[in-house]
Design a protein around this motif. Structure first.
Motif, mmCIF file in Angstrom:
data_model
loop_
_atom_site.group_PDB
_atom_site.id
_atom_site.type_symbol
_atom_site.label_atom_id
_atom_site.label_comp_id
_atom_site.label_asym_id
_atom_site.label_seq_id
_atom_site.Cartn_x
_atom_site.Cartn_y
_atom_site.Cartn_z
ATOM 1 N N ARG A 136 23.992 24.594 39.333
ATOM 2 C CA ARG A 136 24.756 24.538 38.088
ATOM 3 C C ARG A 136 23.996 23.727 37.062
ATOM 4 N NH1 ARG A 136 28.974 21.568 35.640
ATOM 5 N NH2 ARG A 136 29.043 19.995 37.293
ATOM 6 N N VAL A 137 24.014 24.182 35.835
ATOM 7 C CA VAL A 137 23.473 23.415 34.715
ATOM 8 C C VAL A 137 24.543 22.433 34.269
ATOM 9 C CG1 VAL A 137 22.704 23.523 32.311
ATOM 10 C CG2 VAL A 137 21.870 25.204 33.966
ATOM 11 N N THR A 138 24.197 21.138 34.237
ATOM 12 C CA THR A 138 25.185 20.100 33.901
ATOM 13 C C THR A 138 24.951 19.477 32.531
ATOM 14 O OG1 THR A 138 23.859 18.383 34.996
ATOM 15 C CG2 THR A 138 25.521 19.543 36.329
ATOM 16 N N GLY A 139 23.796 19.751 31.929
ATOM 17 C CA GLY A 139 23.517 19.187 30.616
ATOM 18 C C GLY A 139 22.388 19.907 29.921
ATOM 19 N N LEU A 140 22.383 19.832 28.614
ATOM 20 C CA LEU A 140 21.334 20.456 27.803
ATOM 21 C C LEU A 140 20.862 19.479 26.734
ATOM 22 C CD1 LEU A 140 23.060 23.901 27.186
ATOM 23 C CD2 LEU A 140 20.962 23.592 28.516
ATOM 24 N N ILE A 141 19.596 19.590 26.370
ATOM 25 C CA ILE A 141 19.075 18.942 25.172
ATOM 26 C C ILE A 141 18.558 20.058 24.271
ATOM 27 C CG2 ILE A 141 17.285 17.444 24.228
ATOM 28 C CD1 ILE A 141 17.528 15.774 26.784
ATOM 29 N N VAL A 142 19.169 20.198 23.120
ATOM 30 C CA VAL A 142 18.849 21.288 22.200
ATOM 31 C C VAL A 142 18.234 20.688 20.940
ATOM 32 C CG1 VAL A 142 19.731 23.272 20.936
ATOM 33 C CG2 VAL A 142 20.769 22.624 23.136
ATOM 34 N N ASP A 143 16.989 21.002 20.702
ATOM 35 C CA ASP A 143 16.258 20.449 19.558
ATOM 36 C C ASP A 143 16.412 21.366 18.352
ATOM 37 O OD1 ASP A 143 14.526 19.309 17.782
ATOM 38 O OD2 ASP A 143 12.735 19.494 19.025
ATOM 39 N N THR A 144 17.111 20.857 17.340
ATOM 40 C CA THR A 144 17.281 21.612 16.096
ATOM 41 C C THR A 144 16.719 20.825 14.911
ATOM 42 O OG1 THR A 144 19.507 20.685 15.779
ATOM 43 C CG2 THR A 144 19.347 22.799 16.936
ATOM 44 N N GLY A 145 15.900 19.811 15.205
ATOM 45 C CA GLY A 145 15.403 18.916 14.166
ATOM 46 C C GLY A 145 14.390 19.555 13.238
ATOM 47 N N SER A 146 14.190 18.900 12.089
ATOM 48 C CA SER A 146 13.187 19.339 11.117
ATOM 49 C C SER A 146 12.062 18.312 11.052
ATOM 50 C CB SER A 146 13.825 19.513 9.731
ATOM 51 O OG SER A 146 14.438 18.301 9.313
ATOM 52 N N PHE A 147 10.969 18.654 10.381
ATOM 53 C CA PHE A 147 9.804 17.781 10.351
ATOM 54 C C PHE A 147 10.090 16.505 9.556
ATOM 55 C CE2 PHE A 147 5.688 16.200 9.027
ATOM 56 C CZ PHE A 147 4.929 16.351 10.177
ATOM 57 N N ASN A 148 9.687 15.370 10.113
ATOM 58 C CA ASN A 148 9.835 14.075 9.451
ATOM 59 C C ASN A 148 8.442 13.518 9.189
ATOM 60 O OD1 ASN A 148 10.318 11.329 8.793
ATOM 61 N ND2 ASN A 148 12.266 11.400 9.888
ATOM 62 N N ARG A 149 8.139 13.183 7.941
ATOM 63 C CA ARG A 149 6.785 12.822 7.539
ATOM 64 C C ARG A 149 6.571 11.312 7.473
ATOM 65 N NH1 ARG A 149 4.293 14.494 3.008
ATOM 66 N NH2 ARG A 149 3.614 12.370 2.652
ATOM 67 N N GLU A 150 7.246 10.549 8.332
ATOM 68 C CA GLU A 150 7.194 9.094 8.264
ATOM 69 C C GLU A 150 5.791 8.520 8.313
ATOM 70 O OE1 GLU A 150 9.471 9.350 11.570
ATOM 71 O OE2 GLU A 150 11.347 8.604 10.757
ATOM 72 N N SER A 151 4.904 9.098 9.115
ATOM 73 C CA SER A 151 3.573 8.527 9.285
ATOM 74 C C SER A 151 2.474 9.406 8.702
ATOM 75 C CB SER A 151 3.307 8.263 10.774
ATOM 76 O OG SER A 151 4.196 7.280 11.252
ATOM 77 N N ILE A 152 2.838 10.201 7.720
ATOM 78 C CA ILE A 152 1.849 10.967 6.963
ATOM 79 C C ILE A 152 1.256 10.035 5.900
ATOM 80 C CG2 ILE A 152 1.475 12.939 5.455
ATOM 81 C CD1 ILE A 152 2.140 13.700 8.335
ATOM 82 N N ILE A 153 -0.061 10.002 5.808
ATOM 83 C CA ILE A 153 -0.742 9.144 4.828
ATOM 84 C C ILE A 153 -1.057 9.980 3.600
ATOM 85 C CG2 ILE A 153 -2.643 7.540 4.438
ATOM 86 C CD1 ILE A 153 -0.883 6.729 6.786
ATOM 87 N N GLY A 154 -0.307 9.775 2.513
ATOM 88 C CA GLY A 154 -0.505 10.607 1.331
ATOM 89 C C GLY A 154 0.040 11.998 1.579
ATOM 90 N N PRO A 155 -0.642 13.052 1.083
ATOM 91 C CA PRO A 155 -0.164 14.425 1.308
ATOM 92 C C PRO A 155 -0.294 14.813 2.773
ATOM 93 C CG PRO A 155 -2.325 14.454 0.263
ATOM 94 C CD PRO A 155 -1.868 13.018 0.254
ATOM 95 N N ASN A 156 0.600 15.666 3.236
ATOM 96 C CA ASN A 156 0.565 16.128 4.625
ATOM 97 C C ASN A 156 -0.593 17.100 4.831
ATOM 98 O OD1 ASN A 156 1.011 17.042 7.195
ATOM 99 N ND2 ASN A 156 3.081 17.799 6.822
ATOM 100 N N GLN A 157 -1.582 16.686 5.632
ATOM 101 C CA GLN A 157 -2.759 17.513 5.863
ATOM 102 C C GLN A 157 -2.888 17.943 7.325
ATOM 103 O OE1 GLN A 157 -6.076 16.293 2.776
ATOM 104 N NE2 GLN A 157 -5.198 14.419 3.620
ATOM 105 N N LEU A 158 -1.774 17.876 8.046
ATOM 106 C CA LEU A 158 -1.750 18.422 9.404
ATOM 107 C C LEU A 158 -1.846 19.943 9.333
ATOM 108 C CD1 LEU A 158 1.153 16.304 10.944
ATOM 109 C CD2 LEU A 158 -1.229 16.262 11.712
ATOM 110 N N GLU A 159 -2.517 20.539 10.301
ATOM 111 C CA GLU A 159 -2.587 21.995 10.359
ATOM 112 C C GLU A 159 -2.609 22.446 11.812
ATOM 113 O OE1 GLU A 159 -6.317 23.649 8.907
ATOM 114 O OE2 GLU A 159 -7.301 21.715 9.163
ATOM 115 N N ASP A 160 -2.172 23.681 12.047
ATOM 116 C CA ASP A 160 -2.236 24.231 13.391
ATOM 117 C C ASP A 160 -3.685 24.252 13.858
ATOM 118 O OD1 ASP A 160 0.521 24.815 13.802
ATOM 119 O OD2 ASP A 160 0.320 26.550 12.471
#
Length: 372
Positions: free
Chosen positions: A130-154
């Protein structure tokens, strides 16, 4: 080379570094990415259903979910030797022997996408889990530790000057999901050899958390722009770790380093203003890279409890904890662990990583051999 914005950041840190030496960083910020609180599942909703052909399955789907993780209770009388955890495309991301958890609960790997399916059977005489619990991630991107413009890329989109090196090392870096208390989290980890991975102590610092953790290798956007959910490997034990240096070496099942490779740790300290790049899973997202305006600044600054850290200007986010900071030769020179501080003005616009040479010294002093 770095932009004027980040050069100014370096100057501010240099001017303030002396006062920061006396301050220990007790608060990890932004720390692991919080993927969500545990959602209890009632008995009727959590029971596996028998399907045509005698197979058992459980399906959870939510359109807004970007990832799902399930807690499964296994009856003491379990006899079935296989459960498969699948994503929305029907791809198996983890195979579990439920007899290992007879009479107990376990957490599955985190499945990318809106649907999680667990399949087992056929065995009509088997007590149904039986499944007794779930963690469902529906969050959006948080840029707390981006230095200046966001330059992350795939990673797949990266065409920069380190392309040859990145193509070689990025495979060894994965997304580490785990549960602590009633909250699910995600960090980053990377392989050291065929079965050991490194992350932060503030991610997986106890055996209880290790028991909930899975390392997903190959969770990334592919060249055809489709999503690979990767392959999951369970945390087996903590080999070695340290609170002050904020590192943990985990042994994981299945020897993922055989297929995905491993990273080499640099025995030397990084140089001032040395260019670098960071491969990571910010906010629990598919693998990304920070390389533009990404550099080490070797002010000797306070880490978790002592002067263990280098500052850096590479873009990160919650969930990037445990990411390798890599030099032009492909060696890991630092272990990212602290984002922009909310309390210390010396680190308002800078990130920090533990110098890898200090971790290597600690490992050697504890008679641990990484190159096994």
């Amino acid at each position: 080379m770095i932009t004027l914005y980040r050069a100014i950041v370096f100057f501010v840190i240099l001017m303030g570094s002396a006062s920061s030496l006396a301050k220990a960083e007790q608060n990890i910020w932004p720390g692991p990415y919080q993927s969500g609180k545990i959602i209890p599942v009632g008995e009727a909703d959590g029971t596996f259903k028998r399907r045509p052909g005698g197979r058992l399955s459980y399906v959870y789907s939510q359109d807004t979910a970007k990832a799902v993780k399930a807690r499964v209770s296994v009856p003491p009388s379990a006899k079935l030797d296989l459960l498969e955890v699948r994503n929305a495309n029907g791809t198996t991301v983890e195979r579990i022997d439920p007899r290992t958890f007879s009479g107990r609960e376990f957490w599955t790997s985190t499945v990318a996408g809106p649907t999680l399916t667990i399949v087992g059977g056929p065995d009509t005489n088997w007590a149904i889990p039986r499944v007794t619990g779930l963690i469902v991630d529906t969050g959006s991107f948080n840029r707390e530790s981006i230095i200046g413009p966001n330059q992350l890329e795939d990673v797949v989109a990266y065409k920069g000057k380190y392309l040859a090196i990145v193509s070689t090392v990025e495979k060894a870096i994965g997304s580490l999901s785990f549960v602590d208390g009633d909250i699910g989290y995600v960090c980053t980890a990377f392989m050291l050899n065929k079965s050991w991975a490194m992350t932060n102590d503030h991610c997986v610092g106890t055996e209880a958390v290790c028991a909930t953790a899975t390392l997903s290798m190959g969770y990334e956007i592919l060249p055809d722009n489709t999503l690979s959910g990767g392959t999951a490997f369970r945390c087996k034990r903590i080999v070695l770790g340290d609170y002050g240096l904020d590192f943990a070496i985990l042994e994981v099942e299945g020897e993922p380093g055989q297929a995905f490779g491993s990273l080499e740790l640099a025995a030397h300290a990084p140089s001032a203003d040395e260019d670098a790049f960071v491969v990571q899973h910010p906010n629990g997202e598919p693998k990304k890279i920070s390389s533009v305006d990404c550099a080490i600044h070797v002010a000797e600054v306070m880490g978790r409890t002592a002067t263990t850290d280098n500052t850096h200007t590479c873009d990160t986010a919650g969930g990037s904890s445990g990411s390798p900071v890599i030099d032009a030769s492909g060696k890991v020179i630092a272990l990212h662990h602290l984002g922009k501080s909310k309390t210390d003005p010396n680190f308002y616009e800078i990130n920090r990583a533990v110098e890898i040479s200090k971790i290597l010294e600690f490992v050697a002093n504890h008679d641990t051999q990484i190159n096994r």
